[in-house]
Design an enzyme around this catalytic site. Structure first.
Site, mmCIF file in Angstrom:
data_model
loop_
_atom_site.group_PDB
_atom_site.id
_atom_site.type_symbol
_atom_site.label_atom_id
_atom_site.label_comp_id
_atom_site.label_asym_id
_atom_site.label_seq_id
_atom_site.Cartn_x
_atom_site.Cartn_y
_atom_site.Cartn_z
ATOM 1 N N PHE A 139 0.808 -1.268 -0.075
ATOM 2 C CA PHE A 139 -0.112 -0.049 -0.008
ATOM 3 C C PHE A 139 0.915 1.142 0.100
ATOM 4 C CE2 PHE A 139 -2.297 3.395 1.902
ATOM 5 C CZ PHE A 139 -3.611 3.526 1.101
ATOM 6 N N ASP A 223 9.448 2.998 0.878
ATOM 7 C CA ASP A 223 8.048 3.778 1.459
ATOM 8 C C ASP A 223 8.409 3.601 3.072
ATOM 9 O OD1 ASP A 223 5.880 4.537 2.744
ATOM 10 O OD2 ASP A 223 4.635 3.771 0.893
ATOM 11 N N LYS A 252 3.506 10.853 7.496
ATOM 12 C CA LYS A 252 2.802 10.507 8.989
ATOM 13 C C LYS A 252 3.481 11.344 9.979
ATOM 14 C CE LYS A 252 0.146 6.276 7.560
ATOM 15 N NZ LYS A 252 -1.083 6.792 7.732
#
Length: 396
Positions: A139, A223, A252
């Protein structure tokens, strides 16, 4: 305002892309949040690995208050001291050093968009590199570009065709060896697949990926949107493997809840972008970068990377000590923990926990995801253990 009232209003006003939440939160303090009815919850999700310092941390509150009183936004036609400070800080923390460069955006998806464009620029001396590899069940975000890299067919199906040239490979050493050749421009991967249920890469996979991409002139783009900023007990999860990527996507937890994303490049990858090829109106604005500097500075000052490593080990020990027959596996690293379940009851476990005042997450029906603030201590672990035990018992 009653539960039914606000749920009806939200259902009328909000786009139908997500299930209407069960709780409306009003305030937070440390590792706890309170809903509009005054009920307190222990937050062991931290806004999906975002609230690194928990809620209402003085360092973040002070930085945002101070910066908003001077400059909030200036566009990328101008520089500001927080922008420069954060860019240099990220070069240091990632290990990119003097050869590193930073691009700012507003989210993880935007960091991945920049990474995808970077990959497309790595065409090779004869323009032969046109394949971009990503992993099955990965994802990377929900924009068209990020979704193109995401290896979840159910998320992609309604939006096909997506960006051409992206191929998804199985997360095995055999598939990796077979896929990488001189036509590959980049391999994009998560060190731990967070949305898949906190799934670790196979032993040796990341190191072999680094070797093969270097051999064939492909970029290794990592990532670290969910795993970065101390969450796994290192500043970045790739550092646990002793490798250096060509680029890392960050978001984040970097600013404790203030929206920001970044792509940091290493070495020769830093020379691929040219003037005018990428930009963002809000990216790197002084408010977000001041917030990020405050959060990263506090993580360093308070030793929260080390705390994530220590408390993560204690958290795993406490879950194992519960002795629930539902718990079959503990995955992840530091304070990103995946709890594998023997039966497809993760939603029931998460719902029971929420009823009892514990916020956790079920990314799929056999996995629970835990990502508490990096500041947790004994009191939070004690409270979690009791509430999680109860939730497991109710689900069983």
């Amino acid at each position: 305002m009653t539960l039914d009232d606000w749920r009806d209003r939200l259902g009328d006003a909000f786009m139908q892309t997500l299930v209407i939440p069960k709780v409306m939160l009003e305030r937070g303090d440390g590792c706890h949040v309170w809903d509009i009815d005054g009920k307190r919850y222990l937050d062991f999700l931290a806004g999906i690995a975002v609230n690194s310092l928990g809620h209402a941390h003085p360092a973040l509150v002070e930085a945002v208050s101070r910066q908003s009183a001077s400059l909030v936004h200036v566009s990328n036609y101008f520089a500001t001291p927080p922008l420069l400070e954060l860019a240099e800080r990220l070069r240091r923390l990632t290990g990119a050093g003097d050869g590193g460069r930073v691009i700012f955006g507003n989210s993880g998806a935007e960091a991945i968009e920049a990474a995808l464009k970077l990959a497309k620029l790595n065409k090779g001396p004869h323009g032969r590199r046109h394949r971009i590899l990503a992993l099955a069940n990965s994802f990377h975000g929900r924009t068209v570009g990020a979704l193109s890299l995401t290896g979840k067919p159910v998320l992609r199906a309604d939006f096909e065709p997506l960006v051409p040239g992206v191929e998804h490979i199985d997360t095995t050493l055999e598939a990796l060896e077979h896929a990488i050749d001189d036509h590959v421009a980049a391999l994009v991967l998560e060190v731990i697949k967070g949305e898949a249920g906190v799934i670790d890469l196979p032993e040796g996979f990341l190191r072999r990926a680094r070797e093969l991409t270097e051999r064939h002139g492909a970029l290794l783009i990592v990532d670290e949107i969910q795993t970065g900023v101390g969450r796994t007990g290192e500043w970045f999860a790739y550092q646990r493997e002793g490798i250096v990527p060509d680029a890392v996507a960050i978001a984040k937890g970097i600013a404790g809840g203030v929206p920001i994303g970044a792509l940091v490049t290493f070495g020769w990858a830093s020379d691929l972008f040219k003037a005018g090829q990428h930009g963002s109106t809000f990216g790197g604005n002084p408010l977000a970068t001041a917030a990020a500097n405050a959060v990263l500075g506090e993580i360093e000052r308070a030793g929260l990377v080390e705390n994530a490593a220590r408390r993560g080990a204690e958290l795993r020990e406490r879950i194992a000590a519960i002795g629930s027959p539902l718990v079959t596996e503990l995955r992840g690293a530091g304070l990103l923990v995946g709890v594998g379940l023997a039966e497809p009851v993760a939603s029931a476990v998460a719902a029971a926990a929420l009823d009892d005042g514990l916020i956790i997450n079920a990314p799929n029906e056999t996995s629970i995801r835990l990502a508490p603030p990096l500041i947790i201590g004994d009191a939070e672990l004690d409270e979690f253990e009791g509430k999680f035990r109860t939730a497991l018992e109710k689900a069983a």
